[in-house]
Design an enzyme around this catalytic site. Structure first.
Site, PDB file in Angstrom:
ATOM      1  N   LYS A  89      36.294  21.603  36.746  1.00 45.24           N
ATOM      2  CA  LYS A  89      36.744  21.884  38.116  1.00 45.24           C
ATOM      3  C   LYS A  89      36.148  20.945  39.159  1.00 45.24           C
ATOM      4  O   LYS A  89      36.760  20.677  40.178  1.00 45.24           O
ATOM      5  CB  LYS A  89      36.459  23.334  38.461  1.00 45.24           C
ATOM      6  CG  LYS A  89      37.374  24.289  37.707  1.00 45.24           C
ATOM      7  CD  LYS A  89      37.606  25.551  38.476  1.00 45.24           C
ATOM      8  CE  LYS A  89      38.708  26.373  37.840  1.00 45.24           C
ATOM      9  NZ  LYS A  89      38.252  26.992  36.566  1.00 45.24           N
ATOM     10  N   GLU A 111      39.617  29.302  47.300  1.00 42.58           N
ATOM     11  CA  GLU A 111      39.708  30.615  46.667  1.00 42.58           C
ATOM     12  C   GLU A 111      38.948  30.551  45.352  1.00 42.58           C
ATOM     13  O   GLU A 111      38.797  29.481  44.771  1.00 42.58           O
ATOM     14  CB  GLU A 111      41.172  30.944  46.378  1.00 42.58           C
ATOM     15  CG  GLU A 111      41.731  30.353  45.066  1.00 42.58           C
ATOM     16  CD  GLU A 111      41.843  28.825  45.037  1.00 42.58           C
ATOM     17  OE1 GLU A 111      41.713  28.202  46.119  1.00 42.58           O
ATOM     18  OE2 GLU A 111      42.045  28.256  43.945  1.00 42.58           O
ATOM     19  N   SER A 376      36.966  22.858  28.085  1.00 42.71           N
ATOM     20  CA  SER A 376      37.031  22.779  29.553  1.00 42.71           C
ATOM     21  C   SER A 376      35.742  23.168  30.247  1.00 42.71           C
ATOM     22  O   SER A 376      35.463  22.708  31.351  1.00 42.71           O
ATOM     23  CB  SER A 376      38.178  23.664  30.061  1.00 42.71           C
ATOM     24  OG  SER A 376      38.065  24.981  29.550  1.00 42.71           O
TER      25      SER A 376
HETATM   26  C1  LIG Z   1      39.042  27.719  35.731  1.00 47.86           C
HETATM   27  C2  LIG Z   1      38.857  27.392  34.318  1.00 47.86           C
HETATM   28  C3  LIG Z   1      39.950  27.273  33.431  1.00 47.86           C
HETATM   29  C4  LIG Z   1      41.375  27.570  33.825  1.00 47.86           C
HETATM   30  O1  LIG Z   1      41.900  26.764  34.813  1.00 47.86           O
HETATM   31  P1  LIG Z   1      42.927  25.574  34.490  1.00 47.86           P
HETATM   32  O2  LIG Z   1      43.387  25.183  35.848  1.00 47.86           O
HETATM   33  O3  LIG Z   1      44.001  26.117  33.635  1.00 47.86           O
HETATM   34  O4  LIG Z   1      42.153  24.518  33.820  1.00 47.86           O
HETATM   35  C5  LIG Z   1      39.705  26.898  32.126  1.00 47.86           C
HETATM   36  N1  LIG Z   1      38.457  26.669  31.685  1.00 47.86           N
HETATM   37  C6  LIG Z   1      37.374  26.774  32.493  1.00 47.86           C
HETATM   38  C7  LIG Z   1      36.029  26.513  31.928  1.00 47.86           C
HETATM   39  C8  LIG Z   1      37.535  27.132  33.838  1.00 47.86           C
HETATM   40  O5  LIG Z   1      36.459  27.257  34.620  1.00 47.86           O
END
Ligand SMILES: *Cc1c(COP(=O)(O)O)cnc(C)c1O
Length: 398
Positions: A89, A111, A376
């Protein structure tokens, strides 16, 4: 043709469904973004911070024991969990805060659901000296106490939203309302590839660094393109970031994994492509989980970051084209993925990313295939929930 088109559409999806007063702000944002992309000074500053603040490039790690366990396909993990603040993010939050500075806006709003995007935005705001207000549903404020405190430590103000069901969608509504009122001084840092144009495109471009790095890295280690990309899909930014640079490589298969929650038949999930319908929600036309009357339905996932009733418009288009496939994985299987990665690789993944691991458990790719899984985020934020959930499951098996 490159998408979105001038009106912000990806095929049938996207657009700009906002009050008149925000139209100007969205146009200003689009113009600023385009100028910044062609300004060597801006690009230098951005790449300096991506390297030395965020910690890029993130490694592409060959997970030997996971590969072996799943039957011999070579599985690589793109380590977004190693970014500053623990997830992808920050790539987007940092870029948008730099754009705010360029527009002369000194106040940031955002948000947040679980708090991850709030923390990333508060972090970038602190580093750049911007004032920062984060909208968060009252239910989430209670659920995510530690992230609230983190944002406060970083100098942000967390505004608890008491309207509606007091969760992420209500926080977005309030952030949009604030933006309408304070648009001259304030930039709204939207956290994923959703919302009105130009956010889906801009956030995609900022997150595409993931896929661009992955292409270089997989060529260096395998001397070829991967066969399969897997990533979890909340709003869709980490998946789009990995997928997009591979879009014109027809041999590369792409799978987006949504939150199956308690299972699709229970109705308690966040799998927009399993139970959703086309609709306009929070600024864009997309797939939305809604009832017969178009009311947004309750969603559920063990992972807060996937628990959202809509999804980025470009994903809908890629699904229509059959370029990407979208599947869902239940809470149970995601938790299995979570435990497996801990034990086999010494990596505690975010529960969101664990859904992608869960998909590979259920669908192990053939031996000889090369796979990239987007990790992610890291799971430090999730250990409390994981503890409760794993204990629950252990007891039900006793
Ligand atoms: C917020 C988040 C997501 C989901 O958001 P996307 O916009 O679909 O990437 C996925 N993995 C993590 C670790 C997150 O913090």
């Amino acid at each position: 043709m490159a998408l979105p088109d001038k009106r912000g559409y990806f095929g049938d999806y996207g657009g700009k469904f906002v009050p008149e007063i925000l139209m100007y702000a969205l146009e200003e944002l689009e113009k600023t973004y385009e100028e910044a992309c062609n300004d060597p000074q801006f690009l230098d500053q951005f790449s300096y911070l991506m390297a030395n603040y965020v910690g890029r490039p993130t490694p592409l790690y060959y997970a030997a024991r996971l590969s072996d366990y799943l039957g011999g396909a070579k599985i690589y993990l793109k380590r977004e969990d190693l970014c500053h603040t623990g997830a992808h993010k920050i790539n987007n939050a940092l870029a948008q805060c730099l754009l705010a500075l360029r527009m002369g806006k000194k106040r940031i709003i955002a948000e947040t659901g679980a708090g991850q995007h709030g923390v990333a935005t508060a972090t970038a705001s602190a580093m750049l000296g911007l004032e920062c207000d984060i909208y968060m549903g009252a239910v989430d404020v209670k659920r995510q106490e530690l992230n609230v405190f983190r944002m406060e430590l970083l100098g942000a103000r967390v505004i608890s939203v008491e309207q509606g069901s007091k969760i992420l969608k209500d926080a977005i509504n309030e952030a949009l309302r604030d933006w309408v009122t304070n648009v001259d001084t304030t930039h709204y840092v939207l956290g994923t590839v959703a919302g009105p144009h130009p956010f889906p495109r801009m956030v995609r471009d900022f997150q595409s660094v993931i896929g661009r790095e992955a292409i270089k890295q997989i060529k260096a280690s395998e001397d070829r393109m991967p066969d399969l990309l897997v990533a979890c899909v909340g709003g869709g930014s980490n998946s789009m970031g990995l997928f997009y640079p591979f879009i014109n490589e027809p041999s590369v298969e792409m799978v987006g994994v949504e939150a199956g929650g308690f299972g699709i038949p229970t109705g308690l999930h966040a799998a927009r492509f399993q139970g959703g319908k086309k609709g306009v929600f929070q600024g864009a036309l997309s797939y939305v989980l809604q009832d017969e009357d178009g009311q947004i339905t309750e969603t559920h996932s063990v992972s807060a970051g996937l628990d959202y009733a809509s999804v980025g418009p470009e994903h809908c288009h890629l699904r229509d084209l059959k370029r990407c496939k979208y599947v869902s994985v239940t809470d149970d299987v995601a938790l299995e993925g979570f435990s497996l990665l801990c034990k086999l690789e010494g990596i505690i993944p975010a529960l969101e990313s664990s859904h992608a691991v869960g998909y590979l458990i259920e669908n192990p790719p053939e031996k000889g295939k090369v796979v990239i899984l987007n990790l992610s985020g890291r799971g430090d934020k999730d250990v409390q929930v994981a503890k409760q959930e794993l204990q629950k499951r252990k007891h039900s098996h006793d």
